[in-house]
Scaffold this motif. Structure first.
Motif, PDB file in Angstrom:
ATOM      1  N   PHE A  54      54.279  19.530   5.349  1.00  0.00           N
ATOM      2  CA  PHE A  54      55.212  19.657   4.237  1.00  0.00           C
ATOM      3  C   PHE A  54      56.648  19.592   4.750  1.00  0.00           C
ATOM      4  O   PHE A  54      56.998  20.214   5.747  1.00  0.00           O
ATOM      5  N   ILE A  55      57.458  18.826   4.037  1.00  0.00           N
ATOM      6  CA  ILE A  55      58.850  18.664   4.437  1.00  0.00           C
ATOM      7  C   ILE A  55      59.791  19.470   3.537  1.00  0.00           C
ATOM      8  O   ILE A  55      61.003  19.386   3.654  1.00  0.00           O
ATOM      9  N   GLY A  56      59.240  20.240   2.620  1.00  0.00           N
ATOM     10  CA  GLY A  56      60.019  21.054   1.693  1.00  0.00           C
ATOM     11  C   GLY A  56      59.114  21.561   0.585  1.00  0.00           C
ATOM     12  O   GLY A  56      57.893  21.464   0.662  1.00  0.00           O
ATOM     13  N   THR A  61      55.509  26.014   4.834  1.00  0.00           N
ATOM     14  CA  THR A  61      55.246  27.250   5.565  1.00  0.00           C
ATOM     15  C   THR A  61      56.381  27.547   6.540  1.00  0.00           C
ATOM     16  O   THR A  61      56.741  26.683   7.340  1.00  0.00           O
ATOM     17  N   PRO A  62      56.952  28.773   6.490  1.00  0.00           N
ATOM     18  CA  PRO A  62      58.016  29.132   7.444  1.00  0.00           C
ATOM     19  C   PRO A  62      57.513  29.054   8.878  1.00  0.00           C
ATOM     20  O   PRO A  62      56.337  29.310   9.156  1.00  0.00           O
ATOM     21  N   GLY A  63      58.397  28.708   9.783  1.00  0.00           N
ATOM     22  CA  GLY A  63      58.008  28.537  11.180  1.00  0.00           C
ATOM     23  C   GLY A  63      57.596  29.813  11.868  1.00  0.00           C
ATOM     24  O   GLY A  63      56.885  29.788  12.868  1.00  0.00           O
ATOM     25  N   TRP A 279      50.216  27.363   1.351  1.00  0.00           N
ATOM     26  CA  TRP A 279      49.252  26.421   1.900  1.00  0.00           C
ATOM     27  C   TRP A 279      48.253  27.062   2.857  1.00  0.00           C
ATOM     28  O   TRP A 279      47.072  26.704   2.865  1.00  0.00           O
ATOM     29  N   ALA A 280      48.696  28.015   3.650  1.00  0.00           N
ATOM     30  CA  ALA A 280      47.766  28.693   4.556  1.00  0.00           C
ATOM     31  C   ALA A 280      46.656  29.373   3.762  1.00  0.00           C
ATOM     32  O   ALA A 280      45.486  29.366   4.165  1.00  0.00           O
ATOM     33  N   SER A 281      47.005  29.943   2.616  1.00  0.00           N
ATOM     34  CA  SER A 281      46.012  30.596   1.758  1.00  0.00           C
ATOM     35  C   SER A 281      45.105  29.579   1.090  1.00  0.00           C
ATOM     36  O   SER A 281      43.907  29.820   0.920  1.00  0.00           O
ATOM     37  N   VAL A 282      45.671  28.440   0.692  1.00  0.00           N
ATOM     38  CA  VAL A 282      44.856  27.369   0.093  1.00  0.00           C
ATOM     39  C   VAL A 282      43.732  26.965   1.038  1.00  0.00           C
ATOM     40  O   VAL A 282      42.556  26.873   0.653  1.00  0.00           O
TER      41      VAL A 282
END
Length: 474
Positions: A54-56, A61-63, A279-282
């Motif tokens: 994801f680019i935005g 996801t935060p780094g 996204w991590a939860s997805v």
């Protein structure tokens, strides 16, 4: 975040019929990511992406998010490779172990392959060799093609795979969705299928994504994408009835303001939370969903409703239908955070039997109030074990195939000027009992290869854990 160089050097040839959604794009278009950005009006050759591509957007996801330690991840990869090499035995005798490993999270490098095995898509693909290519080469029904085309740019527009109009991600998405309308012409296309197919394409090639979509539509969520949306309405009533047991307070509140389940759970269920959660939860939810079936979707929905509406303090800001709907549309981030949500989902006491019992109850009420269902969908399969039991695969169907195979050129040895190097190469080939005359373009590093072989996982197999098999399929 890391600076990722755009452009993967992959070029694909498509059949003539694939030109239809991209006719507005210039004739000399390339499908590499670099060209995709140029087509979108950007000349910048570098973009910042998160670990998922994801680019935005809201799902970036935060780094600083903590990852699984490398040594733990490596151990999980070895275990999953072992399972995939003997999938039928593991599913028959050690299904609880498979379930536990899905709950812990499938390693990103093997997620696409694992999803295909869990869903039964791998078996469908092997039993229908050439079917996707056949559908891919057909022109398709114009009424569906037009609708699909309009939806392509709406699917994860901040993901590097789908950011460019006419780019390779959108092209593959078009191919998969068009193929499904030809595979099930009586069902056609539903907009909620697009994000499902897009998530699959982030992890696997178009053909695999097609069979994954088929399994979701026919086994996991049958009837969800048919005209009238009767199956999703019925599941909404099931969810509401189950909520009374999980959170009576949330149930009373929704009943008080006569908030129909279809108003808040349609996108949740039809898109399998892919447009709702971080996204991590997805990905964690999908890992469990492919293994355990639709009960995971019900559990996630119930957990969110309980967290959002399950106490007097939380209901103070929801003094009406409008306020409640706004509250449910903006779920608090803490309730969607990966570790919290996954643990709550695992702990929630809801079984397949509970769902089917309530299903029969709501079906009787539906018939009394509305008559027979117009949608005659196949029976729902509750997860990977049920799917495999319903259609037992052969050993050949489960055989792993390398993701990419490059044939060695006939003049390979003659092109090596150094005779000693050629002799050494020939000697090593003779010593390798698994040598097939094919070259793996993404071999393991020497230390990694030795580590796996010591584990005994890859002995007797030419399958390797490819460093190119990332979470995002590019």
């Amino acid at each position: 975040m890391a600076n990722v160089q755009v452009g993967n050097g992959v070029h694909r040839k498509h059949a003539k019929n694939q030109r239809s959604p991209e006719e507005s794009v210039t004739e000399h278009e390339s499908t590499s990511m670099g060209s995709d950005y140029e087509l979108n009006g950007s000349t910048n050759t570098e973009v910042q992406t998160d670990k998922y591509g994801f680019i935005g957007g809201a799902q970036q996801t935060p780094g600083e998010i903590d990852d699984v330690p490398p040594d733990v991840l490596r151990q999980r990869e070895v275990k999953w490779l072992e399972m995939l090499n003997s999938w039928d035995k593991w599913m028959a005798k050690k299904h609880k172990k498979v379930k536990l490993r899905c709950q812990k999270g499938i390693p990103p490098s093997l997620r696409g392959r694992a999803w295909l095995y869990l869903s039964g898509g791998k078996v469908k693909k092997e039993q229908n060799q050439g079917k996707f290519q056949e559908l891919d080469n057909q022109p398709g029904d114009p009424k569906w093609l037009e609708v699909i085309e309009k939806d392509l740019h709406r699917q994860f527009p901040f993901h590097e795979m789908f950011v460019a109009r006419g780019g390779h991600g959108q092209q593959d998405l078009f191919r998969v969705l068009k193929a499904y309308t030809l595979h099930r012409p009586e069902e056609g296309y539903c907009q909620a299928q697009a994000p499902i197919a897009a998530v699959l394409l982030m992890h696997m090639p178009a053909e695999d994504a097609f069979w994954g979509l088929v399994q979701i539509c026919e086994k996991y969520l049958p009837g969800y994408y048919s005209a009238g949306l009767e199956a999703i309405q019925l599941d909404g009533e099931i969810l509401f009835a189950l909520l009374k047991r999980v959170s009576p307070m949330a149930h009373r509140h929704l009943k008080k303001y006569k908030i129909d389940p279809i108003l808040y759970m349609t996108e949740w269920f039809m898109c399998a939370f892919s447009r709702t959660l971080p996204w991590a939860s997805v990905l964690r939810v999908w890992d469990m969903f492919f293994c355990e079936g639709v009960k995971i979707i019900f559990r996630v929905g119930l957990v969110l409703l309980k967290c959002m509406l399950g106490s007097p303090e939380k209901l103070k800001a929801c003094q009406g239908l409008y306020e409640t709907m706004e509250h449910l549309r903006s779920v608090e981030p803490r309730y969607m955070q990966e570790a919290f949500l996954v643990q709550e989902v695992i702990d929630l006491p809801l079984s397949e039997r509970d769902i089917e019992k309530e299903h029969l109850s709501q079906l009787r009420r539906w018939k009394e109030a509305r008559g027979e269902l117009h949608c005659k969908s196949p029976p729902r399969m509750h997860g990977a074990k049920a799917i495999m039991a319903a259609e037992p695969p052969s050993r050949q169907d489960l055989q792993q195939n390398p993701t990419i195979i490059v044939e060695a050129s006939q003049g390979h040895d003659s092109n090596i000027e150094n005779g000693k190097r050629a002799k050494k190469s020939k000697t090593e080939k003779n010593k390798d009992p698994n040598s097939s005359g094919l070259l793996n373009p993404y071999p393991l590093a020497t230390d990694q290869s030795q580590g796996l072989l010591k584990e005994g996982t890859l002995q007797g197999s030419n399958q390797s854990l490819s460093s190119a098999e990332h979470d995002t399929y590019l």
